[in-house]
Scaffold this motif. Structure first.
Motif, mmCIF file in Angstrom:
data_model
loop_
_atom_site.group_PDB
_atom_site.id
_atom_site.type_symbol
_atom_site.label_atom_id
_atom_site.label_comp_id
_atom_site.label_asym_id
_atom_site.label_seq_id
_atom_site.Cartn_x
_atom_site.Cartn_y
_atom_site.Cartn_z
ATOM 1 N N PHE A 12 42.574 -18.921 -36.470
ATOM 2 C CA PHE A 12 41.067 -18.517 -36.592
ATOM 3 C C PHE A 12 40.528 -19.961 -37.177
ATOM 4 O O PHE A 12 39.277 -19.938 -37.930
ATOM 5 C CB PHE A 12 40.910 -17.631 -37.784
ATOM 6 N N ARG A 64 37.230 -20.326 -35.098
ATOM 7 C CA ARG A 64 36.149 -19.394 -35.240
ATOM 8 C C ARG A 64 35.469 -19.834 -36.669
ATOM 9 O O ARG A 64 34.340 -19.906 -36.768
ATOM 10 C CB ARG A 64 36.555 -18.185 -35.747
ATOM 11 N N TYR A 113 32.290 -21.227 -23.991
ATOM 12 C CA TYR A 113 33.008 -20.103 -23.598
ATOM 13 C C TYR A 113 33.518 -19.607 -24.907
ATOM 14 O O TYR A 113 34.390 -20.002 -25.284
ATOM 15 C CB TYR A 113 34.053 -20.189 -22.568
ATOM 16 N N ALA A 173 34.381 -12.619 -27.376
ATOM 17 C CA ALA A 173 33.422 -11.605 -27.529
ATOM 18 C C ALA A 173 33.880 -10.991 -29.008
ATOM 19 O O ALA A 173 32.948 -10.337 -29.584
ATOM 20 C CB ALA A 173 33.214 -10.605 -26.597
ATOM 21 N N GLU A 174 35.034 -11.413 -29.349
ATOM 22 C CA GLU A 174 35.308 -10.596 -30.552
ATOM 23 C C GLU A 174 35.046 -11.324 -31.947
ATOM 24 O O GLU A 174 35.176 -10.991 -33.028
ATOM 25 C CB GLU A 174 37.014 -10.633 -30.699
ATOM 26 N N ILE A 210 25.678 -19.915 -23.515
ATOM 27 C CA ILE A 210 26.903 -19.379 -24.090
ATOM 28 C C ILE A 210 27.317 -18.475 -23.115
ATOM 29 O O ILE A 210 26.570 -17.746 -22.217
ATOM 30 C CB ILE A 210 26.775 -18.654 -25.340
ATOM 31 N N ARG A 211 28.764 -18.537 -22.816
ATOM 32 C CA ARG A 211 29.381 -17.471 -21.859
ATOM 33 C C ARG A 211 30.236 -16.617 -22.685
ATOM 34 O O ARG A 211 30.998 -17.167 -23.452
ATOM 35 C CB ARG A 211 29.944 -18.177 -20.764
ATOM 36 N N TYR A 212 30.328 -15.390 -22.448
ATOM 37 C CA TYR A 212 31.321 -14.585 -23.132
ATOM 38 C C TYR A 212 32.674 -14.340 -22.670
ATOM 39 O O TYR A 212 32.712 -14.090 -21.275
ATOM 40 C CB TYR A 212 30.703 -13.458 -23.620
ATOM 41 N N GLY A 213 33.857 -14.389 -23.361
ATOM 42 C CA GLY A 213 35.003 -14.146 -22.665
ATOM 43 C C GLY A 213 34.835 -12.388 -22.965
ATOM 44 O O GLY A 213 33.981 -11.925 -23.526
ATOM 45 N N ALA A 214 36.055 -11.794 -22.665
ATOM 46 C CA ALA A 214 36.199 -10.317 -22.792
ATOM 47 C C ALA A 214 37.573 -9.939 -22.988
ATOM 48 O O ALA A 214 38.159 -9.034 -22.672
ATOM 49 C CB ALA A 214 35.663 -9.758 -21.478
ATOM 50 N N GLY A 215 38.360 -10.984 -23.897
ATOM 51 C CA GLY A 215 39.578 -10.515 -24.244
ATOM 52 C C GLY A 215 40.695 -10.720 -23.243
ATOM 53 O O GLY A 215 41.244 -9.777 -22.672
ATOM 54 N N ALA A 216 40.857 -11.856 -23.088
ATOM 55 C CA ALA A 216 41.990 -12.419 -22.130
ATOM 56 C C ALA A 216 42.794 -13.529 -22.599
ATOM 57 O O ALA A 216 41.954 -14.750 -22.644
ATOM 58 C CB ALA A 216 41.685 -12.335 -20.594
ATOM 59 N N CYS A 229 42.895 -16.868 -20.494
ATOM 60 C CA CYS A 229 41.321 -17.621 -20.431
ATOM 61 C C CYS A 229 41.284 -18.575 -21.356
ATOM 62 O O CYS A 229 40.274 -19.600 -21.094
ATOM 63 C CB CYS A 229 40.193 -16.684 -20.682
ATOM 64 N N SER A 250 36.685 -17.398 -15.379
ATOM 65 C CA SER A 250 36.288 -16.433 -16.077
ATOM 66 C C SER A 250 34.568 -16.638 -16.180
ATOM 67 O O SER A 250 33.834 -15.766 -16.107
ATOM 68 C CB SER A 250 36.988 -16.185 -17.411
ATOM 69 N N MET A 251 34.165 -17.703 -16.465
ATOM 70 C CA MET A 251 32.938 -18.232 -16.496
ATOM 71 C C MET A 251 31.985 -17.827 -15.312
ATOM 72 O O MET A 251 30.584 -17.991 -15.387
ATOM 73 C CB MET A 251 32.665 -19.808 -16.820
ATOM 74 N N TYR A 309 39.895 -7.387 -18.105
ATOM 75 C CA TYR A 309 39.740 -7.878 -19.392
ATOM 76 C C TYR A 309 40.018 -6.656 -20.454
ATOM 77 O O TYR A 309 39.344 -5.734 -19.973
ATOM 78 C CB TYR A 309 38.139 -8.621 -19.518
ATOM 79 N N SER A 310 40.802 -7.025 -21.605
ATOM 80 C CA SER A 310 40.826 -5.853 -22.327
ATOM 81 C C SER A 310 39.751 -5.548 -22.999
ATOM 82 O O SER A 310 39.658 -4.384 -23.751
ATOM 83 C CB SER A 310 41.764 -6.064 -23.485
ATOM 84 N N PHE A 311 38.624 -6.296 -23.405
ATOM 85 C CA PHE A 311 37.424 -5.674 -23.929
ATOM 86 C C PHE A 311 36.803 -4.618 -23.171
ATOM 87 O O PHE A 311 36.014 -3.944 -23.847
ATOM 88 C CB PHE A 311 36.607 -7.078 -23.903
#
Lengths: 597, 157
Positions: free
Chosen positions: A203, A206, A235, A238-239, A275-281, A284, A293-294, B68-70
């Motif tokens: 972390f 973050r 990038y 999202a968490e 800002i671009r968001y990831g989605a849990g991968a 990436c 991804s972006m 994507y898992s989200f």
């Protein structure tokens, strides 16, 4: 601006917020107002102090009193005693576990003594949602100096001379990367900040974004000037909702103050950040996957070359650096490349931030000069192993890294040494394990992660890791055979050599490093059908020692499957055919009569 | 085409979200984030609308959603429970906590209770490793959770 006599710094990092630090800050504010101190005392929610183990943390400035494990109910006492009467609240001070004395100033705590904070210089000092506090700590003056006094080439020379290397894990020289992107000819170029911190148990990024977002924005602007880009993209996972919120505030404020936008510092240089968001991968975090991804696609990596420096986001030259790398940039320009390169080791200058977690007394975020030994980090800063257990291994580099053991403890931490010993720097996760952790299960745990996160594009990673996981599963279930160990090694080596991207090439590291460092543990599983750490359920047997059992019946009442029989005041017995090995009986037994064999 | 089940006003809002991002296919992930915020999940028909608005194939949108898992194609419970399975939580006993949730709720990971109240999922590190093992229910974070705490936590809802 009002002049305050006291500043109360309340940690607003994710960890402390989960322990109600926001209510603490609100209560302190209310108590300050009730005692008519609102003109003298300012309450600030800062970024992470790093000492997450003892959170929530409250610090009083200027006397630097460091209060730990504060609860919302302590607010009135803190204000009345410390701020009104000028007396320290002793019961909330940190107690040194060795001397058993209270330590009030954080700089005298073992946890902080060996640390050197460069990337984290502002975390826990400033209000991350107020740009003026960043400016007061020389914020944006590096950008001003670079734009006024340096040509892009000269600025790149400074970064090169500092010896800064990528903190995301690979360790590629940052200055060289910038130079390569500068040399690529194109109308449009991009600066990308990789904030897709996917390592479980890490972390660092973050905390930097939550505690000091402007340092990253400033560095991105400097990078943009150097390589000739006017657009920056962050990038981010999202968490990380809090980091996203603070970044958005920071970007707005920087635009308002003219540090982002057109004609920055009257230099004619334009730069803006979105800002671009990831989605849990997890994949990436790899730069080519991140770029896809972006662009709104599946985050699958592609073969390098071409490198992003030539052909990246939207096919344009793109410079990708990680959050921590960027956080080092402004200081390098303020204090000079020589100053930076003299810290750490000749090949790995500077410091590294680690997220120290697992079975260690002081879990938290730390920053130490490169070359510090693992022993210093785990035992001096980390305060040793929890509950007096024995140290077994430390895992660095996340799912791509490896497990290091007792014999590696005195090795200096730098990029080359860790790789030479079968692990890697990674982004900075550092998980400490004790004698109760089964290394085969740990390797399986990481493979579990890699199998789930593999993007599926190349077969060594997609199929190979799945097979590795199956082999490990078989071993932890007690069905392994000796030949499985060489199968594991062969397959792991093939995956390492043939996978497409960094994820696949490093995914067998946890298996190989545990095979190398803990061969006896694997052998115990396959030869003797035993798990020395007592973690693999299928290999365990719970037994009651009839000499210690007093027949209190507690175990038979707590057993969910009624596997324990025996009448009152006589020794009980566990039927291993029925037992599901949940361990509930062992936890409940007050006489230590139940053990695992 | 899947049968349209979501309310007309939501469809309208979905189209507004796409417009907000200039119907740019490069913004697909941002659009899907907002769509999921709006509806809680991304059923087939939502993906079809997004594909139409952004002028990409439904297969492309589906490919991204499943990568994507989200993103989820199934509705979550009213109180989504996530167990952190990061390494720090794992070595501090997250697995036992997960087992206890599974046992008490009588569902598997990825499922929702029949009354729609709770759903159970695993995630990788919320970054509160100092509090390991950690679970989240909705926005709320619970730290240092032991299997014995599970009943008490569930009773809060």
């Amino acid at each position: 601006m009002a002049k305050f006599k006291y500043h109360v710094l309340v940690c607003g990092g994710t960890g402390c917020r989960a322990s109600q630090s926001e209510t603490i800050a609100a209560n302190i504010k209310r108590a300050v107002a009730e005692n008519n101190l609102a003109n003298e005392v300012q309450v600030i929610k800062t970024g992470c102090f790093g000492f997450c183990e003892k959170g929530p943390v409250v610090k009083m400035v200027p006397d630097n009193t460091f209060y730990v494990q504060v609860t919302p109910g302590d607010a009135d006492e803190l204000v009345l005693e410390h701020l009104v009467k000028g007396r320290k609240v002793k019961r909330l001070l940190y107690v040194d576990p060795e001397t058993h004395t209270a330590v009030s100033d954080s700089k005298h705590m073992d946890f902080y003594k060996k640390q050197l904070r460069i990337a984290l210089r502002n975390c826990g000092f400033i209000d991350p949602e107020n740009i003026e506090e960043y400016i007061a700590r020389d914020g944006y003056s590096a950008l001003g100096t670079v734009l006024e006094q340096y040509s892009p080439e000269k600025a790149i020379e400074v970064v090169k001379a500092s010896g800064l290397r990528g903190r995301g894990g690979g360790g590629f020289p940052t200055g060289l990367k910038w130079e390569l992107t500068r040399k690529s000819k194109a109308e449009q170029k991009f600066v990308v900040c990789n904030a897709d911190e996917g390592d479980p148990g890490a972390f660092m990024d973050r905390s930097i974004l939550e505690g000091d977002p402007h340092s990253v924005l400033e560095a991105m602007a400097i990078c943009g000037y150097c390589i000739g880009a006017d657009k920056g993209l962050i990038y981010i996972r999202a968490e990380y909702p809090l980091a996203i919120k603070r970044l958005k505030i920071a970007i707005e404020q920087a635009r308002k103050y003219g540090f982002l936008g057109n004609d920055i510092f009257g230099s004619g240089f334009n730069f803006d950040v979105t800002i671009r968001y990831g989605a849990g991968a997890f994949v990436c975090g790899e730069e080519t996957a991140l770029i896809h991804s972006m662009e709104g696609k599946r985050g699958e990596p592609t073969v390098k070359p071409p490198f992003p420096a030539q052909c990246g986001y939207q096919g344009k030259p793109t410079n990708v650096n990680n959050v921590e790398t960027f956080a080092n940039i402004p200081v390098i320009f303020l204090k000079g490349a020589d100053w930076f390169s003299n810290i750490g080791t000749p090949k790995s200058p500077g410091t590294k931030v680690f997220a120290l977690a697992g079975k260690v007394n002081n879990v938290g975020l730390i920053e130490v000069p490169m070359g510090t030994t693992l022993r210093e980090v785990i035992f001096d800063i980390g305060g040793g192993i929890k509950s007096g257990k024995k140290f077994k291994a430390v895992q660095t580099g996340g799912p791509s890294g490896g497990c290091l053991t007792e014999k590696h403890l005195d090795l200096p931490i730098d990029y080359e040494t860790l790789v030479a010993n079968g692990s890697m720097m990674g982004s900075g996760g550092m998980i400490v394990m004790d004698e109760d952790d089964c290394m085969v299960s740990v390797a399986k745990f990481y493979l579990d992660f890699t199998v789930e996160e593999s993007c599926g594009k190349c077969s060594p990673c997609r199929i190979g890791n799945k097979r590795l996981h199956e082999l490990l599963d078989k071993i932890t279930l007690g069905q392994g055979e000796e030949a499985d160990l060489s199968r594991l090694r062969n397959l792991a080596t093939v995956i390492k050599d043939t996978a497409l991207c960094g994820l696949g090439q490093t995914s067998p590291n946890p298996v190989l490093s545990t095979l190398d460092n803990f061969p006896e543990e694997y052998e115990a599983h396959v030869k003797e059908g035993k798990c020395p750490a007592g973690q693999c359920r299928a290999l365990m047997q719970y037994v009651i020692d009839p000499n210690l059992c007093v027949g209190c019946t507690l175990c038979s009442r707590v057993c969910p499957v009624d596997a324990i029989s025996g009448s009152k005041k006589t020794p009980h017995f566990i039927n291993s055919m029925v037992c599901i090995k949940c361990g509930a009986c062992m936890e409940k037994c007050k006489f230590g009569a139940i053990s695992v064999q | 085409m899947a049968k349209v089940k979501i309310p007309v006003n939501k469809v309208q809002e979905l189209r507004v979200i796409c417009k907000k991002f200039n119907n740019d296919p490069g913004e697909l992930i941002n659009v899907l984030h907002e769509a999921q915020n709006l509806l809680g999940y991304l059923p087939a028909e939502v993906q079809e609308i997004v594909a139409e608005e952004l002028n990409v194939s439904v297969a492309h949108v589906y490919g991204v959603v499943t990568f994507y898992s989200f993103f989820s194609m199934l509705p979550k419970g009213k109180h989504p429970i996530s167990i952190c399975m990061g390494t720090a939580c794992y070595v501090r006993g997250a697995e036992k906590v997960l087992e206890e949730f599974k046992r008490r709720l009588d569902i598997k990971v990825g499922e929702t209770t029949p009354d729609g109240k709770f759903s159970l999922s695993c995630l990788r590190c919320v970054g509160a490793c100092g509090l390991a093992p950690v679970i989240t229910i909705g926005e709320r974070v619970y730290g240092r959770v032991s299997p014995e705490d599970v009943k008490k936590i569930l009773d809060e809802y």
